[in-house]
Enzyme design. Structure first.
Site, PDB file in Angstrom:
ATOM      1  N   GLU A  72      11.845   6.151  -0.497  1.00 36.96           N
ATOM      2  CA  GLU A  72      11.910   5.386  -1.975  1.00 36.96           C
ATOM      3  C   GLU A  72      12.421   6.359  -3.114  1.00 36.96           C
ATOM      4  OE1 GLU A  72       8.197   3.888  -3.450  1.00 36.96           O
ATOM      5  OE2 GLU A  72       7.708   2.705  -1.867  1.00 36.96           O
ATOM      6  N   HIS A  75       8.072  -1.419  -5.695  1.00 37.07           N
ATOM      7  CA  HIS A  75       6.789  -0.607  -5.861  1.00 37.07           C
ATOM      8  C   HIS A  75       6.233  -0.797  -7.061  1.00 37.07           C
ATOM      9  CE1 HIS A  75       4.476   3.393  -4.225  1.00 37.07           C
ATOM     10  NE2 HIS A  75       3.822   2.210  -4.835  1.00 37.07           N
ATOM     11  N   ALA A  86       0.935  -1.224   0.015  1.00 36.23           N
ATOM     12  CA  ALA A  86       0.105   0.065  -0.042  1.00 36.23           C
ATOM     13  C   ALA A  86       0.778   1.343  -0.008  1.00 36.23           C
ATOM     14  CB  ALA A  86      -1.063  -0.005   1.232  1.00 36.23           C
TER      15      ALA A  86
END
Length: 524
Positions: free
Chosen positions: A260, A278, A230
């Site tokens: 990230e 991701h 998520a």
């Protein structure tokens, strides 16, 4: 009308726009900002992914632009404030990746349960080692789902097909909305205690950041497995690492991270961790779906129809009388206030309008519900879809209008009914400015902006000094304070305005003090 499509948006999803009479579609790759500025004045709409930045400078040349479409969810590349100021609608496609994200989460859960990535790597390295990869079945296991929106609900359906028992935690879903699904709604602690697998599908907010922390892991079963596809930061990665090293957690599958891009982490050193960069929504089908979804929104906008996935709302112009504007700000702030007061599943929101209000109370109610839902949902909430989103979550919205109440020419009171309790907030305008004038029956006078501490306590000497001392010792400046009581010696309520949001550890310190009944941090 002309529509510009940039960033390699999937052409297969744009057929409805291409086939629409009167629409000219120009499809090109990402272009530099100076080239975009040179051509943007020709277009009524533009569709982008994430590469093109539609900023204030670009919009200053977009004299005909009515709508900006984002083929995807995130809109960080679009200046929403400037678009709103210019009356440009911004739409996106939040549901287009639901299936891809759902299937990826199931894939990660299976990979985690059966050690598939580790076995793949070892065999490709020349080792045939069957004994090293003893897995576990999903059948009869309990899956705990945190967040029962589109993706969470889709995962529940697929998990049940594999004969898993599904429990879910979502304080904004009513039990009656899941009666036919065999999903058991529980509180967070019960979910942690019962689940063999836990998957997260909630937005990252102040209240969900590090939701799975050291304390949460201590409540879980030994051998629990964690899946997060998520948002990074909902799982405390340090606490997860410690749980994996100690054996408290048997494994984790992660597609998202707090920072990230990420190429180096202690988690990557653990054999019982499955990771990916991701890519949960990275499928061809998802890209076509988001293109089709945003194309539908663009077409509806250009035809003057209502759209459902608006990220912003245009500046109020001719359709709402000027006197309504400050009330829209007031009720949205009241909704935001109430969303941070609730602690359990919300069943009903009741709005009472007192005084000579306008016919647009439906608009005010939509604005209030928007303010309530916006901080807690992954979907973009606006005046158009707020009521629908509330009803989808089983929240009943009621509004009534009565004659003038004593002391106020116009007064709005919002009551939120939760499992086992309720809370209320009242607001009005003073010299055209929004004010909070009541909380849970206590009379106050507070400006709904910045940061407010709401502290009910036993009515006895020393309480104000106690709280002030804790804040002062933690270098938190008080900009305003008031105390209200209903009767002497019973309970009172402090409302304190502070310059900065109070850290969780300081809130805990105040709450632990004698005679303090609760502490709520309200951020606007």
């Amino acid at each position: 009308m002309k529509v510009l499509v940039l960033d390699g948006v999937a052409r297969e999803g744009l057929q409805k726009l291409e086939n629409e009479p009167g629409i000219v579609l120009d499809i090109t790759k990402t272009v530099p900002e100076d080239q975009l500025i040179a051509i943007i004045s020709e277009y009524d709409a533009v569709i982008v992914r994430s590469a093109t930045k539609i900023n204030k400078k670009v919009m200053s040349y977009a004299h005909k632009l009515k709508v900006i479409g984002r083929a995807g969810v995130g809109v960080d590349n679009i200046d929403l404030d400037e678009a709103t100021r210019q009356g440009i609608l911004v739409v996106n496609a939040p549901g287009g990746n639901t299936i891809s994200a759902t299937e990826y989460t199931i894939a990660m859960m299976l990979a985690l349960a059966r050690n598939i990535p580790q076995a793949n790597t070892k065999l490709k390295n020349g080792e045939w080692d069957k004994k090293a990869f003893m897995g576990t079945e999903l059948c009869t296991k309990t899956l705990g789902i945190i967040g029962l929106g589109r993706i969470g609900s889709a995962i529940a359906k697929r998990a049940q097909a594999m004969e898993m028992q599904v429990v879910a935690y979502d304080p904004y879903i009513a039990e009656k909305s899941v009666i036919s699904t065999d999903i058991e709604l529980v509180d967070l602690d019960e979910l942690l205690e019962r689940s063999d697998f836990i998957t997260i599908h909630t937005p990252k907010t102040k209240s969900t950041r590090h939701l799975l922390n050291t304390e949460a892991f201590s409540k879980m079963k030994d051998g629990v497995r964690i899946i997060n596809c998520a948002r990074g930061g909902i799982v405390d990665e340090t606490a997860l690492y410690d749980a994996l090293r100690s054996g408290k957690a048997a494994g984790a599958a992660l597609d998202v991270f707090e920072e990230e891009p990420l190429t180096n982490s202690p988690l990557f050193e653990l054999n019982n961790v499955v990771v990916s960069p991701h890519i949960g929504a990275s499928t061809r089908e998802a890209q076509i779906k988001v293109a089709a979804d945003v194309a539908n929104e663009i077409l509806a906008t250009l035809k003057g129809k209502l759209v459902k996935n608006t990220v912003n709302v245009p500046v109020i112009k001719h359709d709402l009388i000027p006197e309504l504007k400050p009330y829209l700000k007031l009720v949205e702030r009241m909704g935001t206030f109430q969303s941070q007061m609730v602690t359990a599943r919300v069943k009903k929101i009741q709005i009472r309008y007192s005084g000579d209000f306008f016919k647009q109370t439906d608009t005010l109610t939509a604005a209030l519900v928007k303010g309530f839902l916006d901080p807690i949902l992954q979907e973009n909430v606006n005046y158009i879809n707020a009521i629908v989103l509330a009803k989808e979550r089983g929240i009943v919205i009621e509004q009534t209008s009565v004659s003038m109440e004593e002391g106020y020419s116009n007064l709005i009171t919002v009551r939120v009914f939760e499992d086992g309790c309720e809370s209320s907030v009242s607001g009005s305008l003073f010299q055209g400015k929004p004010r909070i004038v009541g909380v849970n029956g206590y009379r106050i006078d507070s400006v709904p902006e910045g940061h407010l501490l709401i502290i009910p306590h036993v009515d006895k000497p020393g309480m104000i000094g106690l709280v002030g001392t804790v804040l002062g010792e933690n270098n938190i400046n008080i900009s305003g304070m008031q105390n209200s009581r209903k009767e002497a010696g019973a309970t009172s309520m402090m409302v304190i305005s502070v310059d900065l949001a109070v850290p969780d550890e300081v809130l805990a310190q105040i709450k632990q003090a004698e005679a303090i009944l609760d502490v709520k941090m309200i951020n606007f």
